[in-house]
Structure formats: C-alpha cells, structure tokens
Design an enzyme around this catalytic site. Structure first.
Site, PDB file in Angstrom:
ATOM      1  N   HIS A 157      53.076 -68.784  35.541  1.00 50.80           N
ATOM      2  CA  HIS A 157      52.918 -69.903  36.470  1.00 50.80           C
ATOM      3  C   HIS A 157      51.786 -70.851  36.067  1.00 50.80           C
ATOM      4  O   HIS A 157      50.639 -70.423  35.902  1.00 50.80           O
ATOM      5  CB  HIS A 157      52.619 -69.386  37.885  1.00 50.80           C
ATOM      6  CG  HIS A 157      53.753 -68.653  38.505  1.00 50.80           C
ATOM      7  ND1 HIS A 157      53.764 -67.280  38.621  1.00 50.80           N
ATOM      8  CD2 HIS A 157      54.921 -69.079  39.035  1.00 50.80           C
ATOM      9  CE1 HIS A 157      54.891 -66.895  39.213  1.00 50.80           C
ATOM     10  NE2 HIS A 157      55.609 -67.968  39.463  1.00 50.80           N
ATOM     11  N   ALA A 174      49.166 -65.964  30.589  1.00 49.03           N
ATOM     12  CA  ALA A 174      49.059 -65.671  32.015  1.00 49.03           C
ATOM     13  C   ALA A 174      48.879 -66.954  32.832  1.00 49.03           C
ATOM     14  O   ALA A 174      48.673 -68.048  32.283  1.00 49.03           O
ATOM     15  CB  ALA A 174      47.902 -64.702  32.249  1.00 49.03           C
ATOM     16  N   ALA A 211      40.462 -63.153  31.078  1.00 48.21           N
ATOM     17  CA  ALA A 211      40.676 -64.192  32.084  1.00 48.21           C
ATOM     18  C   ALA A 211      39.481 -65.129  32.136  1.00 48.21           C
ATOM     19  O   ALA A 211      38.326 -64.697  32.097  1.00 48.21           O
ATOM     20  CB  ALA A 211      40.899 -63.554  33.451  1.00 48.21           C
TER      21      ALA A 211
END
Length: 234
Positions: A157, A174, A211
C-alpha cells in the site's frame, strides 16, 4: 515480461505492460483460481480480487493448520496440498515473507502452475512499466515510467517504485516505502515500511532495510541496514 496491447487511452496510468495472460483484469472469467496464503497479506490480496469484480471461483488455501477452516472475507480457508496437480492452474502466492513466498511460488510454477499478477484498481502503473508474473500491487502504490518489477513480488500500500527502477524477483516493498529513480534491488530484498532509498542506490540479493530507514549508500547482499542515515546492523 513483455509489452501488451495499448491500454484504454482514457486512463493516464494503467498496467499496459503486463502480459494479458498474467494480468488480473476487470472482469477476468477464470473457472478456478488458487490463492495460497490466508494471513493478513492474503486478506489484502483477496480484497483486491474482490474489488476488481472478478467472476473467478477463488479458493483460499494455507499450509498452516491454525488457518484451515477460518473465514477470510467470506471464503473458508482450505488445506494447501503441495503435491496437487498444478498443470494449467492459475495461482497467486499471498504470503508476505520473501523466502516462504518464493519457495511456494517456484514449486507451483515448476509443477505447471500459472502465476498471475494481481493489481488493485486503485494502484497507478505507468504505461512503460513492466511487472512480472505473480506480483501483487496494492492500492495507492505507484510504479513509474520505465520501472521494472520482477516475478512473485509485493509492492504494498502506497509504496512508490520511481522511474527506471529495477526490482528483482520475490522482493517485498512494504507500505509507504519509496524507491527513488534508478534504484536497483536484487532478488528477495525486503524494504521496510516507510523506508526511503535514494536515487541510484543498489541493494543486493536478500538484503533487509528497516522501517523508516533512509538509505544513502549501496547495500551488499544479505545485509541488514536501518536508521537515518541507514547503517549496517549485521
């Protein structure tokens, strides 16, 4: 990967460079379709199928005993039999982990299965981009002009694969991660949520980017980098 017939001229960005036999179109009447993986990512992929208006008979399967019998968006999860006859059977492996997804993908493909690319209707794909068989592109993701994404990957997404990027097979980009122009990813690379890869960076096979990282240097194969700026963890 090859270039298909021109897409509808009314759409400024559309998946024009995905083989018609591999692209999940709206609607795409297929008698049987196998979705392998019933976890959270499997739910996301199934939602994309349902949003596309497909008329296929979709079966959701999983190899984990804890998943069998569960209801996922109206479908009951069945047991995945790796020994099943896959000749001519369309499938998509909806598992987030690169190593597991790649293992199942390659086994089913070797058994005669036909990996199918699935693209959410809200994704934006440049006409000159190319996407390999069995890759998933989620809602709000962007694949820009002259970018190339390999087989069995995930562009999650809101992720961005900018112009002229080359993404290897079985990678996972991701949510909201960004590959700036001319980035090169090897195979089975994981780019964590919200990470930013600066223009022209190369990331080797099997590497992991944490991340939120900001990657300013090339990353060797198999390494884990995280932080701002990203540094080697191990």
């Amino acid at each position: 990967m090859a270039t298909a017939a021109p897409a509808n001229a009314s759409s400024p960005c559309s998946p024009a460079s995905i083989l018609p036999a591999l692209q999940w179109q709206k609607p795409m009447p297929i008698e049987q379709f196998l979705l392998v993986g019933a976890g959270g990512h499997g739910m996301v992929v199934l939602d994309a199928l349902q949003s596309s208006g497909t008329q296929a008979q979709v079966s959701v399967v999983d190899e984990s005993p804890s998943q069998i019998g569960k209801n996922v968006l109206g479908l009951t999860v069945q047991r995945f039999d790796p020994a099943m006859n896959m000749t001519g059977q369309r499938f998509h492996v909806s598992i987030g982990r690169n190593d597991v997804r790649a293992r199942i993908f390659e086994a089913l493909k070797a058994g005669g299965g036909l990996p199918s690319t699935i693209i959410h209707p809200a994704a934006m794909i440049a006409r000159s981009a190319t996407i390999g068989a069995g890759t998933f592109v989620a809602a709000r993701a962007v694949i820009a002009p002259a970018a190339s994404v390999g087989e069995g990957g995930i562009v999650n997404h809101g992720a961005v694969v900018d112009h002229e990027c080359v993404v290897g097979d079985h990678c996972h980009i991701a949510p909201v991660a960004t590959l700036a122009g001319n980035v090169r990813l090897g195979s089975r690379v994981f780019i964590g949520a919200g990470a930013n890869i600066l223009p022209g960076i190369t990331i080797g096979d099997g590497a992991t980017i944490g991340a939120g990282a900001a990657v300013t240097v090339d990353v060797p194969p198999g390494m884990i980098y995280a932080g701002v700026p990203a540094r080697k963890i191990r």
